[in-house]
Design a protein around this motif. Structure first.
Motif, short mmCIF file in Angstrom:
data_model
loop_
_atom_site.label_atom_id
_atom_site.label_comp_id
_atom_site.label_asym_id
_atom_site.label_seq_id
_atom_site.Cartn_x
_atom_site.Cartn_y
_atom_site.Cartn_z
N PRO A 1 0.88 -1.24 -0.08
CA PRO A 1 0.47 -0.01 0.33
C PRO A 1 1.16 1.10 -0.35
O PRO A 1 2.26 1.10 0.34
CB PRO A 1 -1.45 0.31 1.45
CG PRO A 1 -0.58 -1.11 1.18
CD PRO A 1 0.78 -1.61 1.54
N PHE A 2 0.66 2.44 -1.24
CA PHE A 2 1.58 3.25 -0.84
C PHE A 2 0.08 4.60 -0.95
O PHE A 2 -1.17 4.28 -1.52
CB PHE A 2 2.38 3.93 -1.14
CG PHE A 2 1.49 3.36 -3.28
CD1 PHE A 2 0.95 5.25 -3.90
CD2 PHE A 2 1.15 2.09 -4.19
CE1 PHE A 2 0.87 4.86 -5.38
CE2 PHE A 2 0.90 2.43 -4.84
CZ PHE A 2 0.96 3.40 -5.88
N GLN A 3 0.45 5.92 -0.56
CA GLN A 3 -0.20 7.26 -0.64
C GLN A 3 0.87 8.52 -1.69
O GLN A 3 1.53 8.41 -0.63
CB GLN A 3 -0.25 7.89 0.80
CG GLN A 3 -1.29 8.86 0.59
CD GLN A 3 -1.03 9.72 1.45
OE1 GLN A 3 -1.15 9.12 2.80
NE2 GLN A 3 -1.48 11.04 1.47
N PHE B 1 4.33 5.06 2.39
CA PHE B 1 4.33 3.64 2.34
C PHE B 1 4.55 3.15 4.07
O PHE B 1 5.55 3.76 4.47
CB PHE B 1 5.34 2.92 2.09
CG PHE B 1 5.75 2.63 0.12
CD1 PHE B 1 5.26 2.09 -0.10
CD2 PHE B 1 6.14 4.17 -0.63
CE1 PHE B 1 5.71 2.18 -1.74
CE2 PHE B 1 6.11 3.96 -1.82
CZ PHE B 1 5.89 3.31 -1.98
N PRO B 2 2.90 3.36 4.16
CA PRO B 2 2.35 3.12 5.41
C PRO B 2 2.92 1.61 6.22
O PRO B 2 3.00 0.57 5.05
CB PRO B 2 0.66 3.69 6.05
CG PRO B 2 0.47 3.57 4.30
CD PRO B 2 1.79 3.17 3.58
N LEU C 1 12.98 5.00 5.53
CA LEU C 1 12.57 4.19 6.38
C LEU C 1 12.69 4.58 7.37
O LEU C 1 13.70 5.08 8.11
CB LEU C 1 12.98 2.62 6.01
CG LEU C 1 12.48 1.61 7.31
CD1 LEU C 1 10.50 1.22 7.14
CD2 LEU C 1 13.01 0.11 6.66
N TYR C 2 11.68 5.65 8.24
CA TYR C 2 11.42 5.66 9.72
C TYR C 2 11.65 4.49 10.42
O TYR C 2 10.18 3.38 10.74
CB TYR C 2 10.50 6.22 9.62
CG TYR C 2 10.49 7.58 8.61
CD1 TYR C 2 11.08 8.43 8.90
CD2 TYR C 2 9.38 8.08 7.86
CE1 TYR C 2 11.45 10.44 7.84
CE2 TYR C 2 9.51 8.90 7.42
CZ TYR C 2 10.49 10.47 6.99
OH TYR C 2 10.76 11.60 6.14
N GLN D 1 7.05 5.34 13.17
CA GLN D 1 8.22 4.75 12.81
C GLN D 1 7.70 2.80 11.83
O GLN D 1 6.29 2.82 12.00
CB GLN D 1 8.14 3.18 14.22
CG GLN D 1 9.25 1.88 14.23
CD GLN D 1 9.05 1.56 15.64
OE1 GLN D 1 7.89 1.01 15.89
NE2 GLN D 1 10.80 1.67 16.12
N GLY D 2 8.70 2.71 11.04
CA GLY D 2 7.74 1.45 10.58
C GLY D 2 7.79 2.49 8.80
O GLY D 2 7.65 0.83 8.11
N ASP D 3 7.47 3.82 8.68
CA ASP D 3 6.80 4.49 7.67
C ASP D 3 7.45 4.79 6.49
O ASP D 3 9.11 4.45 7.36
CB ASP D 3 6.22 5.23 7.76
CG ASP D 3 4.39 5.21 8.24
OD1 ASP D 3 4.50 3.38 8.46
OD2 ASP D 3 3.49 5.59 9.07
N GLY D 4 7.93 4.39 4.96
CA GLY D 4 8.62 4.93 4.53
C GLY D 4 8.05 5.95 3.11
O GLY D 4 6.93 6.16 3.64
#
Length: 297
Positions: A84-86, A97-98, A211-212, A250-253
């Motif tokens: 999934p992406f926005q 990218f959540p 990538l956070y 955290q974990g989002d791109g």
């Protein structure tokens, strides 16, 4: 009796004359009331609580679909990949990218990187020195290739990035793992290298994937001050935290492209890291080039 009859006849005539317009108006009133009432009701059912219809969600599907897959090539996949992406922006092209990585994966990367942290450096342009560029980038970091990570986390993330960008893993540089403490920042800059400023380049950075690895309580956003052509009148000082800002979670791109489809540098891809105000920011950066890095060494 005749007089009474006449009066009765006149009143009946008046009543008949008045009845039709009144009935007609009453019918129109109830028709309009019913029409507007049904419209408001449908809005309240479909809206967001304020009587408005929500914006259509493009390309969404609530039905599960079965795919008749093709036979894959030697290095292809035999299954569908869903990431999934926005779309955050088209100028620059930036996608969010959540939940791209798990909390455990992020913590593994931070743990592996901690021991090798050193003050971050800059690629210097003509006329620049380490001394006169102090303060532009104040984070600490370390370069890590996936092969050096015994937990195999970087390998899994690198493979997923390749699928998200549709650019093979071999086009990526080693991960640059960065830590920003309170007050630390990276002034606005380009990831692509202008040959007029940096000299001839063997290859060019096409895109960047961030990538956070941690949440940040306050500050630390990735900013795009020239988003959609804003602040490009020559007055921007490369330090102000303005424009499109992406909060680290955290974990989002975050993926953005430094080059336009025609291969030239996208001037709106200027970006930076706002100062951390509270907390600590960790991010893993993957720079992706237009040439295979294994052949470019």
């Amino acid at each position: 009796m005749r007089i009474k009859t006449v009066k009765s006849s006149n009143w009946s005539l008046r009543t008949n004359k008045l009845t039709f317009p009144y009935v007609f108006l009453i019918c129109i009133f109830f028709f309009l009331a019913g029409f507007f009432g049904s419209t408001l009701f449908s809005h309240s059912q479909d809206g967001d609580g304020y009587g408005l219809r929500p914006r259509p969600r493009l390309l969404d599907s609530t039905k599960e679909t079965e795919y008749n897959l093709m036979t894959a090539g030697e290095f292809g996949d035999d299954s569908i990949t869903s990431i999934p992406f926005q779309v955050l922006s088209w100028k620059p092209r930036a996608l969010y990218f959540p939940n791209f990585a798990t909390a455990e994966q992020c913590e593994n990367i931070v743990s592996v990187a901690k021991a090798g942290l050193k003050p971050s450096s800059l690629a210097l342009r003509k006329g620049e020195t380490t001394e006169n560029t102090k303060g532009i980038r104040t984070s600490s970091g370390v370069f890590l290739s996936a092969s050096r990570d015994k937990t195999k986390t970087l390998e899994a993330i690198e493979e997923k990035i390749a699928r998200a960008t549709m650019i093979p893993r071999s086009h990526g540089e080693a991960f640059n793992i960065l830590r920003y403490e309170v007050g630390q920042r990276y002034n606005s800059h380009y990831d692509a290298f202008n040959p007029d400023e940096y000299g001839p380049q063997k290859s060019q950075r096409v895109a960047s994937f961030l990538l956070y690895l941690t949440d940040v309580e306050e500050g630390g956003e990735t900013m795009f001050p020239f988003e959609n052509g804003l602040n490009m009148d020559g007055t921007y000082g490369y330090e102000d935290c303005v424009g499109l800002r992406v909060k680290p979670r955290q974990g989002d791109g975050l993926l953005f492209y430094s080059l336009l489809p025609n291969g030239t540098i996208d001037q709106t891809s200027l970006h930076g890291s706002c100062p951390v105000i509270k907390g600590e920011k960790w991010v893993a950066t993957k720079w992706i080039r237009n040439l295979d890095q294994e052949d470019d060494d």
